[in-house]
Design an enzyme around this catalytic site. Structure first.
Site, short mmCIF file in Angstrom:
data_model
loop_
_atom_site.label_atom_id
_atom_site.label_comp_id
_atom_site.label_asym_id
_atom_site.label_seq_id
_atom_site.Cartn_x
_atom_site.Cartn_y
_atom_site.Cartn_z
N HIS A 220 0.84 -1.21 0.00
CA HIS A 220 0.00 0.00 0.00
C HIS A 220 0.87 1.25 0.00
O HIS A 220 1.35 1.69 1.05
CB HIS A 220 -0.96 0.02 1.19
CG HIS A 220 -2.01 1.08 1.04
ND1 HIS A 220 -3.25 0.84 0.49
CD2 HIS A 220 -1.99 2.40 1.34
CE1 HIS A 220 -3.95 1.96 0.47
NE2 HIS A 220 -3.21 2.94 0.99
N CYS A 221 1.08 1.78 -1.18
CA CYS A 221 1.80 3.05 -1.31
C CYS A 221 1.22 3.75 -2.53
O CYS A 221 0.45 3.16 -3.29
CB CYS A 221 3.30 2.81 -1.42
SG CYS A 221 3.72 1.67 -2.73
N HIS A 222 1.55 5.01 -2.65
CA HIS A 222 1.01 5.82 -3.74
C HIS A 222 2.13 6.59 -4.44
O HIS A 222 3.24 6.67 -3.92
CB HIS A 222 0.03 6.87 -3.20
CG HIS A 222 -1.00 6.38 -2.25
ND1 HIS A 222 -2.12 5.70 -2.65
CD2 HIS A 222 -1.10 6.48 -0.90
CE1 HIS A 222 -2.87 5.41 -1.60
NE2 HIS A 222 -2.26 5.87 -0.51
N ARG B 252 -14.50 12.14 3.09
CA ARG B 252 -13.63 13.32 2.94
C ARG B 252 -12.73 13.20 1.70
O ARG B 252 -12.06 14.15 1.33
CB ARG B 252 -12.81 13.53 4.22
CG ARG B 252 -11.82 12.45 4.49
CD ARG B 252 -11.14 12.56 5.83
NE ARG B 252 -10.55 11.29 6.18
CZ ARG B 252 -9.46 10.78 5.63
NH1 ARG B 252 -8.81 11.45 4.72
NH2 ARG B 252 -9.03 9.60 6.01
N HIS C 230 -6.42 -0.77 5.66
CA HIS C 230 -6.23 -0.24 7.02
C HIS C 230 -7.20 -0.87 8.05
O HIS C 230 -7.80 -0.15 8.87
CB HIS C 230 -6.38 1.28 7.01
CG HIS C 230 -5.74 1.95 5.82
ND1 HIS C 230 -4.68 1.40 5.12
CD2 HIS C 230 -6.00 3.13 5.19
CE1 HIS C 230 -4.35 2.21 4.12
NE2 HIS C 230 -5.12 3.25 4.15
N ASP D 28 1.92 3.01 3.13
CA ASP D 28 1.06 4.16 2.79
C ASP D 28 1.85 5.40 2.40
O ASP D 28 1.31 6.50 2.35
CB ASP D 28 0.07 4.50 3.91
CG ASP D 28 -1.06 5.41 3.41
OD1 ASP D 28 -1.43 5.29 2.23
OD2 ASP D 28 -1.53 6.26 4.18
N ASN E 227 -2.84 13.42 3.47
CA ASN E 227 -3.78 14.00 4.44
C ASN E 227 -3.38 13.91 5.88
O ASN E 227 -4.24 13.79 6.75
CB ASN E 227 -5.16 13.32 4.30
CG ASN E 227 -5.82 13.67 3.01
OD1 ASN E 227 -5.82 14.83 2.62
ND2 ASN E 227 -6.35 12.68 2.33
#
Ligand code: 0GY
Length: 306
Positions: free
Chosen positions: A33-35, A132, A183, A258, A263
């Protein structure tokens, strides 16, 4: 060139100089999970985005991968890029087989476009229900997407808040592919791990044979990252939740950083400390190997020897 947008006020940049983890990741570990964010000058952010991040491109991601001792990445399309997957696809293509992608697609996507994403290394789509971050997509649209991706053997990554699970779980249960949950379903870690909210989540995982990402202690924590008595034991209030997932579903648990941590406004995690969270939730070598290597390889590189 288009005008570059300023970062959302209050947004913290990712940690430039992560500490060296005390825990050594096993050979072949996967960050699932990374962007990537942009860089904005090359890959503009989507007009409908809810935030504007700092840049966090593929070179920086690959540098972190090497620094932490990660072997492979699964790059999840971030909402700031909407359904324009080009930054993610470019990063996956550049990784020389060491990355897979999770896309965001619209219901009118064609079979040819899906095949192209598949050839690039995409293996799933993400359905995001966190208000959100996105305007809710109608379930009919998501059902159309699910039907289109199922023949490719892709899966669906679900991102939702624990409080929304009761309203969503019937829809999730109707989806025709494997499910991967971000998560740990975002539990409220002030509630007991045996309480109704997390028990409901665990029952949902069990009923649907879902995969669970034991990720984002930095998002879920209330007590914060502080190390206990100088020990590198970060995010202690999240540990019982990750531990419980590993005990019950260790064969379908996944880990990730992540990075670049969208955010966050109160603290930005040191990615080295995030690695040091791992041995507190996966306590034996066998649990660690399953979480970090065997499970993600089975899901994302099933044909690769390991
Ligand atoms: C995460 C978490 C968040 C954001 C996104 O795509 C995104 O914008 O995923 C969040 O704000 O909780 O998984 O990166």
């Amino acid at each position: 060139m288009h005008t570059l947008s300023p970062k959302t006020p209050g947004w913290l940049d990712w940690y430039r100089n992560p500490s060296t983890p005390a825990f050594r990741l096993p050979a072949g570990a996967v960050d699932t999970h990374c962007h990537v964010f942009g860089p904005q000058a090359a890959f503009p952010f989507a007009p409908e985005r809810k935030y504007t991040p700092c840049d966090g491109g593929k070179e920086e991601l690959f540098a972190l991968r090497d620094r932490l001792g990660v072997a492979r990445n699964v790059i999840v399309q971030a909402t700031c890029h909407g359904a324009d997957n080009s930054a993610m696809v470019d990063a996956v293509r550049s990784a020389g087989g060491r990355a897979r992608g999770i896309a965001t697609v619209r219901p009118d996507i064609t079979e040819a476009e899906l095949r192209e994403l598949d050839a690039a290394g995409v293996r799933g789509v993400r359905f995001n229900f966190v208000r959100r971050l996105v305007d809710a997509a109608p379930t009919e649209a998501l059902t159309t997407i699910a039907r289109k991706i199922a023949p490719l053997g892709w899966h669906i990554v679900l991102y939702f808040e624990a409080t929304d699970l009761p309203d969503l779980e019937d829809f999730f249960g109707s989806l025709p592919t494997a499910l991967v949950i971000d998560h740990m379903g975002r539990p409220d870690v002030r509630e007991p791990v045996n309480g109704p909210e997390f028990s409901r989540f665990l029952r949902f995982v069990d009923r649907n044979d879902a995969w669970v990402k034991v990720t984002c202690p930095e998002r879920l924590t209330v007590t914060g990252p502080a190390a206990l008595n100088g020990e590198r034991r970060p995010y202690t209030d999240v540990v019982p939740f990750g531990r419980r997932v590993i005990e019950e579903f260790g064969h379908r648990a996944l880990w990730g950083t992540d990075w670049p941590h969208p955010n966050l406004t109160d603290h930005m995690p040191d990615d080295g400390l995030l690695v040091d969270h791992v041995p507190h939730v996966a306590v034996t070598e066998e649990e660690q190997r399953r979480l970090l290597v065997d499970n993600p390889m089975r899901l994302y590189w099933p044909d690769e020897p390991r």
